[in-house]
Design a protein around this motif. Structure first.
Motif: not given
Length: 579
Positions: A240, A242, A244-245, A248-250, A275-276, A333-334, A337
């Motif tokens: 993704q 976006v 993230t931190y 994050w769990d999306n 999570g991404f 981005r990640h 994470g």
């Protein structure tokens, strides 16, 4: 009927899926049994004015006897007997038609069987418990299910809503599906297109995969896609786009079984650290539950989970090797994470260890850069600001911010694998590595002049010599105090709290902080020399106390205790008296 019809499915939209699934299996049945059949099409139409929804197919249709057997008996479906002859059939439990009674206040089925094409019948029911079957006007072979939607479900007749529902459920279905004349599954998924005898340039293939990912999950733009092919599943995963931190769990994973969406949130098939990641996969071996909205946790599910994990790690490695620009964006981005992910997965740690960055007092940097800047050791701060950071800033040495997600364990793991020392500031082991303790006759006198309650004065040598003292909060004592506080019971599970307190019981905790006084400092040396000579050092002490207070004001734990205005006044008063 009440139990199954009202509670088997989580959302009324499932009724549309089940009716389309029945239409698909009817077409599959006709292809198996009718050698002359060359068609295969599903049409879903709606009339918002009358609140009706219709699903029509050109499949096998039903005889009068089959209507009684398949529509009027719960748990009986003709697909069971055909399953050994085809792996394309979707239905399994004979419950799908029940869904019609969830959303419809009246259900009409018109059908003509390929076995008796001159005979057509109309089935009518309002509750599913009672029904009538009458001959009707001749019609083409196939089945038409017309629902008069209940007041609570009229939105399904809305053309945009219906197109969205059917398009989502049938995105990977092999048969063409039309909603009010528009085909909703015209584009084959990239992995099917790749299996055809068509040569596609890698760049074009990436564009097609990214377009598919964006179409399947419009919530996030995809940074890159990763192929999945193994463990009974095929499809795509994507990262993704976006920021993230660590927490994050999306995770988003849509699972299609034989082309029909079964589980729109199969996140447990993805690693917990991912999570991404989003994805869409299809399978012919995963087993649905009776509602066909979840998967059974069987051997096939475990094999799929393993395959998705391997595809994710291998795919990230491939992106790193072949798409440097996309890989740079993934890391940006990640990064946070991925720090936690590297700790949880050995394969990922091997791939990412030298590329991930940790936050430091000198900006984000790799652990290698942290070690190189620390004269061969990694320094990690367990607090924020204060003397520790001031000292290392003066030495131009970076400190990793240990209060951020996964930083401490990641630095430990990276350095441990390479035999590099980690100095954790504020711990007893870290202090021993940084401060060379010495004996000083005037230690008690200095402690009386400079320390506060629960502070220990420690004479030492350390760099830089220009810094007269360093106040180091005892992070272990701080942890002990937090865990022994009554409110810890409210925040921490009792079992975990018990284990943590077993550890902190070994911590002394007598002092909240240690004031390391630098005997090599010109300021301390001059102060001690004047004291030994019997000179009046009160003005000098006032100035030193004021400087100490000003330095302590930068430490989070002592900030509230410092009289900043008093310290500034003390400096001014000391200078006035000296002049």
């Amino acid at each position: 009927m009440t139990v199954l019809g009202g509670h088997l499915y989580s959302t009324p939209a499932v009724a549309v899926r089940e009716l389309v699934q029945n239409a698909h299996d009817s077409i599959t049945r006709r292809r198996l049994e009718d050698d002359g059949f060359t068609g295969g099409r599903i049409d879903v139409t709606s009339d918002p004015a009358s609140g009706t929804l219709t699903v029509r197919d050109d499949g096998a249709g039903m005889t009068r006897e089959e209507i009684d057997r398949f529509l009027a008996t719960v748990g009986v479906g003709y697909t069971r007997g055909l399953r050994e002859r085809s792996d394309e059939l979707i239905g399994q439990f004979g419950l799908g038609f029940l869904s019609a009674f969830i959303v419809g206040e009246r259900t009409v089925v018109r059908t003509a069987s390929y076995q008796a094409p001159d005979s057509a019948y109309e089935y009518t029911s309002t509750t599913g418990e009672r029904y009538s079957v009458e001959p009707c006007a001749p019609r083409e072979v196939g089945t038409e299910v017309e629902l008069t939607l209940g007041a609570d479900h009229r939105e399904l007749a809305d053309r945009a809503v219906l197109a969205g529902v059917v398009g989502r459920y049938c995105a990977l279905l092999g048969l063409p599906v039309f909603v009010n004349g528009e085909q909703v599954n015209a584009d084959a998924p990239p992995w099917r297109a790749a299996s055809e005898d068509v040569v596609v340039h890698p760049i074009q293939a990436r564009k097609q995969a990214l377009a598919f990912a964006e179409r399947m999950d419009p919530s996030f733009r995809p940074l890159c896609t990763l192929e999945v092919d193994g463990g009974g599943v095929r499809g795509l995963l994507w990262i993704q786009d976006v920021l993230t931190y660590g927490s994050w769990d999306n995770r988003r994973l849509a699972v299609y079984v034989r082309g029909m969406l079964l589980d729109d949130d199969a996140r447990d098939l993805l690693p917990r650290w991912a999570g991404f990641v989003s994805g869409a996969v299809e399978s012919d071996v995963l087993t649905p539950t009776a509602s066909r909205e979840d998967l059974q946790r069987d051997d096939a599910w475990e094999a799929a989970r393993t395959a998705l994990h391997e595809a994710l790690v291998a795919g990230l490695a491939k992106v790193a090797a072949e798409q440097p620009e996309a890989w740079a964006r993934v890391l940006t981005r990640h990064n946070e994470g991925l720090l936690g992910a590297a700790l949880a997965d050995e394969q990922l740690e091997a791939l990412l260890a030298d590329q991930l960055k940790v936050p430091t007092s000198e900006g984000d940097m790799t652990v290698r850069e942290l070690v190189d800047g620390g004269d061969g050791r990694a320094h990690v701060g367990l607090g924020t600001g204060g003397f520790e950071e001031m000292r290392f800033r003066a030495l131009k040495r970076p400190i990793a911010t240990g209060t951020r997600y996964a930083v401490v364990p990641f630095v430990r793991q990276w350095c441990g694998a390479r035999g590099i020392d980690v100095v954790e500031l504020g711990t007893s082991s870290g202090d021993r590595a940084l401060f060379e303790r010495v004996q000083l006759e005037e230690a008690a006198w200095l402690a009386e002049q400079l320390t506060r309650e629960r502070q220990e004065l420690v004479p030492a040598r350390f760099e830089p010599a220009e810094m007269p003292f360093v106040l180091v909060p005892d992070r272990e004592a701080e942890l002990k105090a937090r865990l022994e506080a009554d409110e810890a019971r409210e925040r921490i599970a009792s079992a975990a709290l018990h284990l943590a307190r077993e550890h902190t019981a070994t911590i002394d905790g007598t002092y909240d902080a240690r004031l390391y006084v630098n005997v090599d400092s010109p300021v301390i040396a001059a102060l001690l020399e004047a004291h030994r000579a019997g000179q009046d050092v009160e003005v000098a002490l006032d100035l030193v106390r004021a400087v100490l207070a000003l330095m302590a004001a930068g430490e989070r734990e002592t900030r509230a205790e410092v009289d900043l205005l008093g310290a500034l006044s003390g400096v001014g008063e000391a200078v006035r008296r000296l002049l």
